[in-house]
Enzyme design. Structure first.
Site, PDB file in Angstrom:
ATOM      1  N   SER A  44       0.799  -1.224   0.000  1.00 11.78           N
ATOM      2  CA  SER A  44       0.000   0.000   0.000  1.00 11.78           C
ATOM      3  C   SER A  44       0.832   1.274   0.000  1.00 11.78           C
ATOM      4  O   SER A  44       0.373   2.320  -0.460  1.00 11.78           O
ATOM      5  CB  SER A  44      -0.932   0.005   1.216  1.00 11.78           C
ATOM      6  OG  SER A  44      -0.190  -0.179   2.414  1.00 11.78           O
ATOM      7  N   HIS A 250      -0.795   5.683   6.807  1.00 15.30           N
ATOM      8  CA  HIS A 250      -0.286   5.668   5.450  1.00 15.30           C
ATOM      9  C   HIS A 250       0.080   7.097   5.029  1.00 15.30           C
ATOM     10  O   HIS A 250      -0.478   8.070   5.551  1.00 15.30           O
ATOM     11  CB  HIS A 250      -1.315   5.094   4.478  1.00 15.30           C
ATOM     12  CG  HIS A 250      -1.444   3.614   4.540  1.00 15.30           C
ATOM     13  ND1 HIS A 250      -2.283   2.972   5.416  1.00 15.30           N
ATOM     14  CD2 HIS A 250      -0.816   2.626   3.839  1.00 15.30           C
ATOM     15  CE1 HIS A 250      -2.183   1.659   5.253  1.00 15.30           C
ATOM     16  NE2 HIS A 250      -1.298   1.426   4.303  1.00 15.30           N
TER      17      HIS A 250
END
Length: 268
Positions: A44, A250
């Site tokens: 990711s 993230h």
């Protein structure tokens, strides 16, 4: 006084020349990489989860037009660009589903993987919801995995990449430290924050060691993210996002363009 001015002039000239040569070398390397195809593999952090602007055809892989691979390809116009990185990918997923575009014509490969193998999501869930001692215990388990099992799994991926793309320059990118320490910040305790940062360093060191053993370049993003960690006041990382939990921990779009892209530029 004249000698001092001359020394200052020469020093400034040498610095400017060095910068120009370094910039030229970086541009030349990027041009060489672009002459072949570029393949972006990984998890990711490479697909761009958290950056938004996802490519609809990528589905749950959540490949973003604001992710560093897409930005690099847009700036350098490689002869071909294959973006196979996928949210949640582990080493086994890269081996089984991402290597198809690699060939002897591939000029550049970028890759980030290993965090999910080590239990990244479970570590962060535990540390957000549980006590300091439970968090530290889960991190200890993850560190043990990084020491005992992850190196062999990384070797399998790196060997497969080199076999399929024998002429490619391969850049393996690491992970940032999540927290700025020593600041007043709502959320996790300082004990948890430090343990998480130390675990990130432990993971990066393991990845760097295996990447270099295979002759690959390790791209260390900890430097570019310094000053932009969670609790810094200028974070390039999402903290817990209760409205979109997948974004949590993230990089933001700024983290992709300001944290990851410069490292790839410097390494490619």
């Amino acid at each position: 006084m004249r000698r001092s001015r001359l020394a200052l002039f020469l020093s400034s000239f040498l610095l400017a020349a060095t910068a120009a040569l370094t910039g030229a070398a970086t541009a030349q390397a990027s041009q060489q990489a672009a002459a072949g195809g570029y393949v972006a593999l990984g998890d990711s952090y490479s697909s761009g989860v958290g950056a938004g602007s996802y490519i609809s055809s990528s589905g749950d892989c959540k490949r973003s037009t604001k992710a560093y691979p897409y930005l690099w390809a847009a700036a350098n116009s490689p002869s071909s660009f294959d973006f196979t990185a996928c949210s949640g990918a582990r080493t086994g997923d890269v081996l089984s589903g991402q290597l198809g575009p690699l060939s002897s014509a591939t000029g550049l490969v970028s890759l980030s993987v290993g965090g999910n193998d080590a239990g990244f999501a479970d570590v962060m869930t535990t540390c957000v919801l549980q006590s300091d001692s439970t968090c530290l215990s889960r991190i200890t388990t993850a560190r043990s995995y990084v020491d005992s099992t992850l190196p062999g799994r990384l070797d399998s991926v790196y060997t497969a990449v080199r076999t399929r793309a024998p002429n490619a320059h391969v850049v393996v990118l690491g992970y940032p430290r999540f927290y700025k320490l020593g600041t007043s910040c709502i959320g996790l305790s300082e004990t948890k924050r430090k343990a998480i940062n130390d675990a990130a360093d432990h993971l990066d060191n393991a990845i760097a060691q295996r990447a270099r053993a295979h002759g690959f370049t390790f791209g260390d993003v900890r430097t570019t993210f310094t000053g932009h960690e969670i609790c810094s006041g200028s974070s390039w990382l999402h903290s817990v996002d209760w409205f979109n939990i997948g974004n949590s921990y993230h990089p933001t779009a700024a983290g992709q363009s300001g944290g990851y892209l410069p490292v790839l530029n410097g390494a490619a």
